[in-house]
Design an enzyme around this catalytic site. Sequence first.
Site, PDB file in Angstrom:
ATOM      1  CB  THR A 185      -0.872  -0.021   1.271  1.00 54.63           C
ATOM      2  OG1 THR A 185      -1.759  -1.131   1.203  1.00 54.63           O
ATOM      3  CG2 THR A 185      -1.666   1.265   1.431  1.00 54.63           C
ATOM      4  NE  ARG A 191      -9.885  -6.406   3.016  1.00 54.62           N
ATOM      5  CZ  ARG A 191      -8.802  -5.663   3.133  1.00 54.62           C
ATOM      6  NH1 ARG A 191      -8.345  -4.983   2.083  1.00 54.62           N
ATOM      7  NH2 ARG A 191      -8.159  -5.557   4.280  1.00 54.62           N
ATOM      8  CB  ILE A 192     -14.213  -2.116   1.512  1.00 56.66           C
ATOM      9  CG1 ILE A 192     -14.981  -2.104   0.179  1.00 56.66           C
ATOM     10  CG2 ILE A 192     -13.704  -0.717   1.852  1.00 56.66           C
ATOM     11  CD1 ILE A 192     -16.261  -1.317   0.211  1.00 56.66           C
ATOM     12  N   GLY A 193     -11.000  -2.474   2.512  1.00 60.03           N
ATOM     13  CA  GLY A 193     -10.066  -2.369   3.620  1.00 60.03           C
ATOM     14  C   GLY A 193     -10.083  -1.003   4.272  1.00 60.03           C
ATOM     15  CG  ASP A 194      -6.430   0.380   6.113  1.00 61.12           C
ATOM     16  OD1 ASP A 194      -5.665   1.362   6.162  1.00 61.12           O
ATOM     17  OD2 ASP A 194      -6.117  -0.679   5.559  1.00 61.12           O
ATOM     18  CB  THR A 221       0.681   0.899   5.358  1.00 61.30           C
ATOM     19  OG1 THR A 221       0.937  -0.275   4.586  1.00 61.30           O
ATOM     20  CG2 THR A 221       1.903   1.182   6.220  1.00 61.30           C
ATOM     21  N   GLY A 222      -0.760  -1.713   6.465  1.00 57.54           N
ATOM     22  CA  GLY A 222      -0.664  -2.966   7.204  1.00 57.54           C
ATOM     23  C   GLY A 222      -1.925  -3.784   7.051  1.00 57.54           C
ATOM     24  CE  LYS A 223      -1.526  -9.582   9.784  1.00 54.71           C
ATOM     25  NZ  LYS A 223      -1.586 -10.650  10.807  1.00 54.71           N
ATOM     26  N   GLY A 224      -5.513  -4.273   7.134  1.00 57.81           N
ATOM     27  CA  GLY A 224      -6.631  -3.342   7.088  1.00 57.81           C
ATOM     28  C   GLY A 224      -7.661  -3.541   8.166  1.00 57.81           C
TER      29      GLY A 224
END
Length: 325
Positions: A193, A221-224, A243-246
């Site tokens: 990201t 799927r929608i992330g952060d 950034t990272g695990k959403g």
Amino acid sequence: MGGWSIALHGGAGDIPFSLPPERRKPREEGLRHCLQIGVEALKAQKPPLDVVELVVRELENIEHFNAGIGSVLTNSGTVEMEASIMDGNTMKCGAVSGLSTVLNPISLARLVMDKTPHIYLAFQGAQDFAKQQGVETVDSSHLITAENVERLKLAIEANRVQVDYSQYNYPEPVKDDAEKELPLTNGDSQIGTVGCVAVDSHGNLASATSTGGLVNKMVGRIGDTPLIGAGTYANELCAVSATGKGEEIIRATVARDVAALMEFKGLSLKEAADFVIHERTPKGTVGLIAVSAAGEIAMPFNTTGMFRACATEDGYSEIAIWPTT
């Protein structure tokens, strides 16, 4: 107020110290190139909102990062990109997700902010808006790289989803319905990201973030990244890009929490950013970049590493991956 400052990231995660030069150097060069573009724009007194859009556009155009060209693939082998942008001075913001043909999602997010009464457009509605605005689009195949096709194949074989920069280890058995990180072959590191935060010499702030999401993510799927307050946030105190695990970033409302700790607890930027990363999110999951109105910079992470770069008006600059202290 201090002078201008800028920071950018190319993703955080389990980046192996053994990452080979052919994997590391193109990303470092990409960060260096984009940092220079941002610095020149700030020196030319461009508004921070324009600067972060410009820098993230450049990052989206580099296939070594997980945004724009080079976005990772869903479990159906398709691209679904997302992005958001926010102006700290006005609190105006724009976000998009579910994009499969837009070359630069961050610029579409900016148009949502500037040209609509809304904040967030997704999937077909966002694609239609892109056409109406004359945004540059390409056939979705143009955004799919051979490297990401191979990553998806590995993910499907291992029955896993994978976040930014997961190191390869031999896959362990996966329980039904369990979600684990996908390992990669040959000590490779997953592309990441991208994001940028900037402040000018008058204290005006802005933030922008863009991504292709997770390898082997479910369609839809929608992330952060497109969620204001999670992956992106800016106000009169600071600008943040995560950034990272959403899913972890969403749960902790990472970007907004940094601003809230500054506003309500009186913490400095560094104190607030460190608290969110090291006390509010699980170890090994999240990193962020942030700047304050006074020009301070924070780039904490609780993962092995985070591709990052920054520069200030007084001449300081840094490009790094792993902890520097």
